[in-house]
Design a protein around this motif. Structure first.
Motif, short mmCIF file in Angstrom:
data_model
loop_
_atom_site.label_atom_id
_atom_site.label_comp_id
_atom_site.label_asym_id
_atom_site.label_seq_id
_atom_site.Cartn_x
_atom_site.Cartn_y
_atom_site.Cartn_z
N GLY A 53 0.82 -1.22 0.00
CA GLY A 53 0.00 0.00 0.00
C GLY A 53 0.84 1.26 0.00
N ILE A 54 1.94 1.26 0.74
CA ILE A 54 2.83 2.42 0.76
C ILE A 54 3.48 2.61 -0.61
CG2 ILE A 54 5.01 3.28 1.72
CD1 ILE A 54 4.13 2.07 4.40
N ALA A 55 3.87 1.50 -1.25
CA ALA A 55 4.47 1.60 -2.58
C ALA A 55 3.48 2.15 -3.59
CB ALA A 55 4.98 0.23 -3.03
N LEU A 56 2.23 1.69 -3.52
CA LEU A 56 1.22 2.20 -4.45
C LEU A 56 0.93 3.68 -4.20
CD1 LEU A 56 -1.37 -0.73 -4.65
CD2 LEU A 56 0.19 0.06 -6.43
N ALA A 57 0.88 4.07 -2.94
CA ALA A 57 0.62 5.47 -2.61
C ALA A 57 1.77 6.36 -3.07
CB ALA A 57 0.39 5.62 -1.11
N SER A 58 3.01 5.89 -2.89
CA SER A 58 4.15 6.71 -3.32
C SER A 58 4.19 6.82 -4.85
CB SER A 58 5.45 6.12 -2.79
OG SER A 58 5.67 4.84 -3.32
N GLN A 59 3.82 5.76 -5.56
CA GLN A 59 3.75 5.84 -7.02
C GLN A 59 2.67 6.81 -7.47
OE1 GLN A 59 3.18 1.89 -8.47
NE2 GLN A 59 5.29 1.24 -8.03
N ALA A 60 1.53 6.81 -6.80
CA ALA A 60 0.44 7.72 -7.14
C ALA A 60 0.86 9.16 -6.89
CB ALA A 60 -0.81 7.39 -6.35
N ILE A 61 1.54 9.42 -5.80
CA ILE A 61 2.02 10.77 -5.50
C ILE A 61 3.08 11.19 -6.51
CG2 ILE A 61 3.31 12.14 -3.80
CD1 ILE A 61 1.81 10.53 -1.63
N ALA A 62 3.96 10.26 -6.91
CA ALA A 62 4.98 10.58 -7.91
C ALA A 62 4.34 10.91 -9.26
CB ALA A 62 5.94 9.41 -8.06
#
Length: 66
Positions: A53-62
């Protein structure tokens, strides 16, 4: 709220180890071992889920920033 001490009889019964019951009396060690394995499995699964979930959220923010 008044604080009262428990009677000696309640104090001796309350701190005894919990027992599963007559049917499971001989299998407590195996059940405790299974419980530890299950907790470790759930901890690893939960950690992987949170990391994903953290990886997906960081990709979305990027993607939003770029």
């Amino acid at each position: 709220m008044n604080v009262r001490l428990a009677s000696a009889q309640l104090a001796t019964q309350f701190h005894r180890p919990l027992r599963f019951g007559r049917l499971w009396r001989g299998h407590e060690l195996a059940l405790r071992a299974f419980q530890v394995v299950l907790i470790l499995f759930l901890a690893v699964f939960g950690a992987r889920l949170i990391a994903h979930g953290i990886a997906l959220a960081s990709q979305a923010i990027a993607r939003l920033i770029s």
